[in-house]
Design a protein around this motif. Structure first.
Motif, PDB file in Angstrom:
ATOM      1  N   CYS A 114       0.831  -1.202   0.000  1.00 46.70           N
ATOM      2  CA  CYS A 114       0.000   0.000   0.000  1.00 46.70           C
ATOM      3  C   CYS A 114       0.870   1.257   0.000  1.00 46.70           C
ATOM      4  CB  CYS A 114      -0.920   0.019   1.219  1.00 46.70           C
ATOM      5  SG  CYS A 114      -2.324  -1.084   1.051  1.00 46.70           S
ATOM      6  N   ALA A 115       1.898   1.253   0.848  1.00 43.17           N
ATOM      7  CA  ALA A 115       2.791   2.420   0.909  1.00 43.17           C
ATOM      8  C   ALA A 115       3.486   2.616  -0.433  1.00 43.17           C
ATOM      9  CB  ALA A 115       3.813   2.234   2.025  1.00 43.17           C
ATOM     10  N   ALA A 118       1.032   4.032  -3.021  1.00 40.25           N
ATOM     11  CA  ALA A 118       0.807   5.462  -2.810  1.00 40.25           C
ATOM     12  C   ALA A 118       2.032   6.263  -3.248  1.00 40.25           C
ATOM     13  CB  ALA A 118       0.483   5.730  -1.341  1.00 40.25           C
ATOM     14  N   LEU A 146      -4.458   8.579  -4.972  1.00 43.72           N
ATOM     15  CA  LEU A 146      -4.099   8.019  -3.662  1.00 43.72           C
ATOM     16  C   LEU A 146      -5.213   7.116  -3.145  1.00 43.72           C
ATOM     17  CD1 LEU A 146      -2.348  10.889  -1.676  1.00 43.72           C
ATOM     18  CD2 LEU A 146      -1.338   8.805  -2.588  1.00 43.72           C
ATOM     19  N   LEU A 147      -6.472   7.569  -3.322  1.00 45.38           N
ATOM     20  CA  LEU A 147      -7.595   6.739  -2.877  1.00 45.38           C
ATOM     21  C   LEU A 147      -7.602   5.406  -3.633  1.00 45.38           C
ATOM     22  CD1 LEU A 147     -10.506   9.311  -2.496  1.00 45.38           C
ATOM     23  CD2 LEU A 147      -9.161   8.202  -0.713  1.00 45.38           C
ATOM     24  N   ILE A 150      -5.072   2.514  -2.634  1.00 42.16           N
ATOM     25  CA  ILE A 150      -5.291   1.599  -1.501  1.00 42.16           C
ATOM     26  C   ILE A 150      -5.809   0.234  -1.967  1.00 42.16           C
ATOM     27  CG2 ILE A 150      -6.584   1.250   0.632  1.00 42.16           C
ATOM     28  CD1 ILE A 150      -6.287   4.210   1.155  1.00 42.16           C
TER      29      ILE A 150
END
Lengths: 180, 120
Positions: A114-115, A118, A146-147, A150
């Motif tokens: 996830c990181a 992003a 960014l949304l 995830i």
């Protein structure tokens, strides 16, 4: 195992993982074209599985190599200079985040993924903002990416766990346990 | 390899960042840019009127400028063609109303100086 043999296996593995990543990335392009999302720069990022795998199972610096080679291959074959710049910038950020976090005890591959996802979006937008000299992209476009990062980060993280765990150790140079 | 607490922190951090980026321009938008009507007579600034405050300004050369509802217009002019009056209200940054006979220019500027000098 002698040093030369280790080096050779590592090099071969990096090459194979880069090629695999490039192939997945190339297959993903027509797939994303089917999905009518008006968001250029968004993709599932399944090719990043190879980078995640590399960071966990090979050396962390190898992740940068695999990322660079696969991004260069895909974009030289199908992309434009702009797409190459965007993908390299995003890839560099996500590989850096992956390398920095993959030894963390508080993060599972899902969190790392996830990181990284992003970070890829942020790096991509940073490059786009420079190329288009439109810093407003950070406010207007980055939040949406960014949304979306995830769910794609979760997907890749979840897929990476069996890869990192189940691929037999004899196929990789280093055992799954991190080296000191 | 189960999910760990750090994973939730990462996801929360990404969400918070996205939300912040999305909402911060709305929080600061009004403060950041305020449009002003700059009235120039004979090359000298006669008045600067904020567009968010209704006002009437008499330039004392036959031209009367009116600010109303976020737009500025020349409401009266004694010039022959009255092109400036017919231009109607303008509200975009860089927009200009010119009354050549009275050597009067109304130009919309931002209080944070813009890189756009003018839009014709």
């Amino acid at each position: 195992m002698s040093d030369r043999k280790t080096l050779l296996r590592r090099l071969t593995l990096i090459a194979a993982l880069s090629a695999l990543g490039a192939a997945v990335g190339a297959l993903e392009r027509p797939l994303m074209a089917l999905i009518p999302l008006p968001l250029p720069g968004f993709k599932l990022g399944l090719a990043n599985l190879t980078v995640l795998f590399t960071a966990y199972r090979l050396r962390r610096r190898d992740a940068f190599l695999v990322m660079g080679v696969r991004v260069a291959l895909v974009n030289l074959a199908f992309g434009t200079p702009v797409s190459l710049a965007l993908a390299l910038s995003g890839g560099l950020c996500s590989a850096a985040v992956t390398a920095a976090f993959c030894r963390s005890r508080t993060l599972s591959p899902v969190g790392v993924s996830c990181a990284a996802s992003a970070a890829h979006m942020a790096g991509q937008i940073a490059m786009a903002a420079v190329i288009l000299s439109t810093p407003a992209l950070f406010l207007t476009y980055l939040p949406w990416l960014l949304l979306l990062s995830i769910p794609t980060g979760l997907l890749n993280g979840a897929l990476s766990i069996p890869l990192i765990r189940r691929v037999p150790a004899r196929l990789t140079v280093f055992p799954a346990a991190p080296k000191p | 390899m189960k999910l760990r607490t750090g994973d939730a922190v990462v996801i929360a951090a990404v969400l918070v960042t996205a939300a912040f980026l999305l909402f911060c321009p709305r929080l600061f938008a009004e403060k950041r840019e305020r449009l002003l009507a700059e009235i120039t007579v004979d090359g000298e600034t006669a008045a600067v009127l904020p567009l968010d405050q209704d006002a009437v300004f008499d330039c004392r050369n036959g031209v009367v400028v009116t600010v109303s509802g976020g737009a500025v217009s020349v409401s009266e002019s004694d010039c022959p063609d009255r092109l400036c009056v017919r231009r109607g209200p303008v509200s975009d940054r860089g927009a200009v109303i010119v009354c050549l006979p009275n050597r009067t220019v109304v130009r919309i500027v931002s209080d944070a100086e813009s890189e756009v000098d003018g839009v014709v």
